[in-house]
Design an enzyme around this catalytic site. Structure first.
Site, PDB file in Angstrom:
ATOM      1  N   HIS A 101       0.867  -1.182   0.000  1.00 21.01           N
ATOM      2  CA  HIS A 101       0.000   0.000   0.000  1.00 21.01           C
ATOM      3  C   HIS A 101       0.897   1.223   0.000  1.00 21.01           C
ATOM      4  O   HIS A 101       1.697   1.426   0.917  1.00 21.01           O
ATOM      5  CB  HIS A 101      -0.918   0.011   1.223  1.00 21.01           C
ATOM      6  CG  HIS A 101      -1.885   1.164   1.199  1.00 21.01           C
ATOM      7  ND1 HIS A 101      -3.148   1.059   0.661  1.00 21.01           N
ATOM      8  CD2 HIS A 101      -1.755   2.450   1.630  1.00 21.01           C
ATOM      9  CE1 HIS A 101      -3.761   2.226   0.770  1.00 21.01           C
ATOM     10  NE2 HIS A 101      -2.942   3.079   1.351  1.00 21.01           N
ATOM     11  N   CYS A 102       0.770   2.039  -1.024  1.00 26.52           N
ATOM     12  CA  CYS A 102       1.645   3.197  -1.197  1.00 26.52           C
ATOM     13  C   CYS A 102       0.916   4.459  -0.758  1.00 26.52           C
ATOM     14  O   CYS A 102      -0.133   4.813  -1.312  1.00 26.52           O
ATOM     15  CB  CYS A 102       2.075   3.312  -2.661  1.00 26.52           C
ATOM     16  SG  CYS A 102       3.211   4.689  -2.974  1.00 26.52           S
ATOM     17  N   VAL A 103       1.458   5.148   0.241  1.00 29.20           N
ATOM     18  CA  VAL A 103       0.819   6.366   0.729  1.00 29.20           C
ATOM     19  C   VAL A 103       0.938   7.496  -0.287  1.00 29.20           C
ATOM     20  O   VAL A 103       0.121   8.429  -0.283  1.00 29.20           O
ATOM     21  CB  VAL A 103       1.438   6.804   2.075  1.00 29.20           C
ATOM     22  CG1 VAL A 103       1.144   5.775   3.148  1.00 29.20           C
ATOM     23  CG2 VAL A 103       2.940   7.038   1.948  1.00 29.20           C
TER      24      VAL A 103
END
Length: 283
Positions: free
Chosen positions: A163-165
Site C-alpha cells: 500500500h503506497c501512501v
C-alpha cells in the site's frame, strides 16, 4: 493481561490504518505542490526567460522545456492512473472448486476476474496439483493464491505488492504497470531537473552575480535539492522493483521466495516481465 494487550495492539493498528486513510488528499496535494514548485523554478524562473531572451542559449532552453513537459505529462498520467485504477479486489463469495481425488480445478466462480487471475491460479497449482487457498478472517471469505489483505483499504487485493501512501492506493495486479511507469518517468524527470539546475546551483557558491529575485533563487535552490533527493531514492526503488518483476514476485512475497526451494511463479525473466507489465480489464 495478554488479552488486554492484544486488544490495545489491535486498536493501535486500527488507528494507524485510519490515519493512513486520512492522508489521501494530503499526499496528492503534496505531490502536486512539489510538481508546482519544480515547474515554477524550471519554467518560470530559469528556462522560460532564457527561451524568450533569445541568443545562443535559446535552442538549449527549448530542448530542456520540451523534454521537461513531455516527461511531466507522462509522470502525471501514470501517477493518477495508479491512484484511480482498482488493483483488483476479490469478488464476494469467491470460491475455488478443487477435486482432491482427480486433481482437477473448476473454473473460477465469478466472471469478474480477468485472465490475470487465471494465470495466477495456474501458476499456483504448479506441478503439485494442489492450490494454495487461504481464508481471510477480516473479509470472511476465501483468498485466491497471491492475494493479501490490505488493512488500509480494508479489502483483499490480488497480487498485492504494497500500500503506497504517495498514490493513496494499493499497488496490485491491475495498476502495477502504471506504478512502474510512474517510477520510471519520475526518475527521468527528477534527473533532468537536477542536471538542468546544476549550473544555477553551482552559481550559488560562486562570486558571480545571479540574476533574479531572492524568492526565485531560493525556489531554484530548493528545487535542485528536492529533485536530487527524489532522483536518488526513486532510482533505488526502481531497481528493487525491476528485480522483483524479473523474478515474478512482489514486495510482500520477497521473503517467502527466499524460504522456498522452487518459486512456482518464476516463468523466466522474459515471461515474468510480460506478465508483470500485463494489464487487462477485470470486466
Amino acid at each position: 493481561m495478554y488479552r488486554s494487550a492484544g486488544v490495545a495492539m489491535a486498536w493501535n493498528v486500527f488507528r494507524f490504518c485510519t490515519a493512513l486513510r486520512g492522508l489521501g488528499s494530503i499526499m496528492i496535494l503534496l505531490v502536486l505542490a512539489i510538481v508546482g514548485v519544480t515547474y515554477y523554478a524550471v519554467v518560470l524562473c530559469n528556462y522560460g526567460p532564457a527561451l524568450l531572451a533569445g541568443g545562443p542559449t535559446t535552442l538549449a532552453a527549448f530542448a530542456v522545456l520540451l523534454l521537461f513537459h513531455f516527461l511531466l505529462a507522462m509522470l502525471l498520467w501514470n501517477y493518477f492512473s495508479v491512484v484511480f485504477t482498482n488493483p483488483v479486489s476479490v469478488p464476494p463469495n469467491w470460491n475455488l472448486d478443487f477435486d482432491v481425488e482427480t486433481g482437477e480445478t473448476a473454473p473460477l466462480a465469478s466472471s469478474e476476474f480477468s485472465s490475470q487471475m487465471n494465470l495466477q491460479q495456474s501458476a499456483a497449482l504448479g506441478s503439485t496439483g494442489n492450490p494454495r487457498v487461504r481464508y481471510c478472517r477480516k473479509c470472511n471469505q476465501l483468498k485466491p493464491p497471491r492475494c493479501h489483505h490490505c488493512s488500509v483499504c480494508g479489502k483483499c487485493v490480488l497480487k498485492m505488492d504494497h500500500h503506497c501512501v504517495w498514490v493513496v492506493n494499493c499497488v496490485g495486479a491491475l495498476n502495477y504497470k502504471y506504478f512502474l511507469l510512474f517510477l520510471f518517468y519520475t526518475f527521468l524527470e527528477t534527473t533532468l531537473v537536477t542536471l538542468s539546475l546544476l549550473p544555477h546551483f553551482i552559481a550559488f557558491f560562486s562570486d558571480v552575480d545571479i540574476p533574479g529575485s531572492p524568492a526565485a533563487l531560493a525556489t531554484t535552490f530548493l528545487t535542485f535539492v528536492l529533485n536530487l533527493a527524489f532522483s536518488l531514492s526513486v532510482l533505488g526503488f526502481m531497481i528493487m522493483h525491476i528485480s522483483l518483476v524479473s523474478a515474478n514476485t512482489t514486495t510482500i512475497e520477497a521473503y517467502e521466495k527466499k524460504t522456498t526451494p522452487h518459486w512456482i511463479y518464476d516463468l523466466g525473466w522474459k515471461r515474468n516481465f510480460a506478465q508483470g507489465m500485463m494489464m487487462k480489464s477485470s470486466q
